[in-house]
Design a protein around this motif. Sequence first.
Motif, PDB file in Angstrom:
ATOM      1  N   ALA A 100       0.826  -1.209   0.000  1.00 57.94           N
ATOM      2  CA  ALA A 100       0.000   0.000   0.000  1.00 57.94           C
ATOM      3  C   ALA A 100       0.859   1.258   0.000  1.00 57.94           C
ATOM      4  N   LYS A 101       1.915   1.246   0.806  1.00 59.42           N
ATOM      5  CA  LYS A 101       2.818   2.409   0.854  1.00 59.42           C
ATOM      6  C   LYS A 101       3.479   2.656  -0.502  1.00 59.42           C
ATOM      7  N   SER A 102       3.946   1.585  -1.110  1.00 56.11           N
ATOM      8  CA  SER A 102       4.615   1.715  -2.410  1.00 56.11           C
ATOM      9  C   SER A 102       3.670   2.283  -3.456  1.00 56.11           C
ATOM     10  N   MET A 103       2.442   1.808  -3.437  1.00 58.35           N
ATOM     11  CA  MET A 103       1.466   2.281  -4.416  1.00 58.35           C
ATOM     12  C   MET A 103       1.093   3.736  -4.151  1.00 58.35           C
ATOM     13  N   ALA A 104       0.930   4.086  -2.885  1.00 53.15           N
ATOM     14  CA  ALA A 104       0.600   5.471  -2.532  1.00 53.15           C
ATOM     15  C   ALA A 104       1.731   6.412  -2.943  1.00 53.15           C
ATOM     16  N   LEU A 105       2.961   5.967  -2.722  1.00 48.49           N
ATOM     17  CA  LEU A 105       4.123   6.781  -3.096  1.00 48.49           C
ATOM     18  C   LEU A 105       4.223   6.948  -4.606  1.00 48.49           C
ATOM     19  N   ALA A 106       4.035   5.853  -5.333  1.00 45.49           N
ATOM     20  CA  ALA A 106       4.158   5.889  -6.798  1.00 45.49           C
ATOM     21  C   ALA A 106       3.076   6.760  -7.436  1.00 45.49           C
ATOM     22  N   LEU A 107       1.868   6.722  -6.861  1.00 42.80           N
ATOM     23  CA  LEU A 107       0.743   7.471  -7.430  1.00 42.80           C
ATOM     24  C   LEU A 107       0.584   8.855  -6.806  1.00 42.80           C
ATOM     25  N   ASN A 108       1.404   9.118  -5.758  1.00 39.82           N
ATOM     26  CA  ASN A 108       1.295  10.380  -5.012  1.00 39.82           C
ATOM     27  C   ASN A 108      -0.121  10.562  -4.456  1.00 39.82           C
ATOM     28  N   LYS A 109      -0.598   9.511  -3.795  1.00 41.31           N
ATOM     29  CA  LYS A 109      -1.937   9.517  -3.202  1.00 41.31           C
ATOM     30  C   LYS A 109      -1.832   9.376  -1.684  1.00 41.31           C
ATOM     31  N   PRO A 110      -2.812   9.883  -0.955  1.00 43.06           N
ATOM     32  CA  PRO A 110      -2.776   9.740   0.503  1.00 43.06           C
ATOM     33  C   PRO A 110      -2.949   8.289   0.948  1.00 43.06           C
ATOM     34  N   LEU A 111      -2.418   8.003   2.142  1.00 43.72           N
ATOM     35  CA  LEU A 111      -2.428   6.658   2.707  1.00 43.72           C
ATOM     36  C   LEU A 111      -3.340   6.637   3.930  1.00 43.72           C
ATOM     37  N   ILE A 112      -4.134   5.587   4.051  1.00 44.37           N
ATOM     38  CA  ILE A 112      -5.064   5.466   5.182  1.00 44.37           C
ATOM     39  C   ILE A 112      -4.817   4.136   5.894  1.00 44.37           C
ATOM     40  N   GLY A 113      -4.503   4.197   7.183  1.00 41.48           N
ATOM     41  CA  GLY A 113      -4.338   2.992   7.990  1.00 41.48           C
ATOM     42  C   GLY A 113      -5.639   2.681   8.702  1.00 41.48           C
ATOM     43  N   VAL A 114      -6.035   1.413   8.711  1.00 46.56           N
ATOM     44  CA  VAL A 114      -7.328   1.008   9.279  1.00 46.56           C
ATOM     45  C   VAL A 114      -7.125  -0.042  10.353  1.00 46.56           C
TER      46      VAL A 114
END
Length: 336
Positions: A100-114
């Motif tokens: 999830a972190k890698s994808m958020a970083l690559a897409l420059n999108k916010p990350l949400i922990g649940v």
Amino acid sequence: MSKPVTILAIESSCDETSASVCVDGKIISNYIANQSVHEQYGGVVPELASRAHMQNIVPVVDQALSAAHISRNDLSVIDAIAFTQAPGLIGSLLVGAQFAKSMALALNKPLIGVHHMQAHVLANLIGDNPPSFPFLCLTVSGGHTQIVLAHSPLQLEVIGETIDDAAGEAFDKTAKLLGLPYPGGPLVDLHAKTGNPKAFSFAEPQIPELNFSFSGLKTSVLYFLQKQEPGFIEQHLNDLCASVQYAIVNILIKKIKKAVQQTGIKNICIAGGVSANSGLRSALQETGEKLGWKTYIPVFEYCTDNAAMIAITAHYKFLDQQFIDLDASPSARATW
């Protein structure tokens, strides 16, 4: 007209790898890959679970995106990436978190922990007939048994919980005593359908307030079986399963009834893997009809570990701008 909020969610807390796409609070896709490798060991082997997650996560995410009609060239439509941050097997959590972190970083999108248990409760909000707030949720899974008072999607209060074994552990451990393979809980439910729930009686721990205990029940079953002649289990398997299930369900129903009396809240939900148990679902439905509750029971797909419940929780966190940094770590035992 505002752009719809699209969230990709990943669940990898134990032995299911799951991905889901949620658009404006509606689940568009929910794909789950189970791991059969653990059956021969009688329980989940953490190292094997982690390896299986690594093998499954890319095809599972691909499947969830494809089902939501999002191609690899259209990933920019995703507004946030969510993942299960806690609790669970740390190796399994790490696979989902790092992806999830890698994808958020690559897409420059916010990350949400649940939080996994918060997500189980909010699984009740999926669908066309969600409960209104406030509601009580009896959350019963392999590792947790709780009564949660839900004031709002992001304001959940644990008002009762187990002090030892969870209901799911009670099912699986007694199933093992009965010689049933892992996972034993669903097999107890299956055999119980044709058994007599009053055939045998087992100890019911008297725990104060809204808390639970299931270790005494397991011990009661153990001592009872040790006194029997060879072949007893095989001859009475259905009745034994029905009696064990009746005892566990009875403990759960008594506590939720007590919670209703204490709070006055009559919107009642269940959640977690054990909420798929037919005996519990029937007992809750019957009790609700008798006492005037509004009872909400999720479909089976959203009872066990799944990414749709992570996605619906992330939707509300997104609306509240509850994002986390890329250096956030998963936790095996984090509390709410």
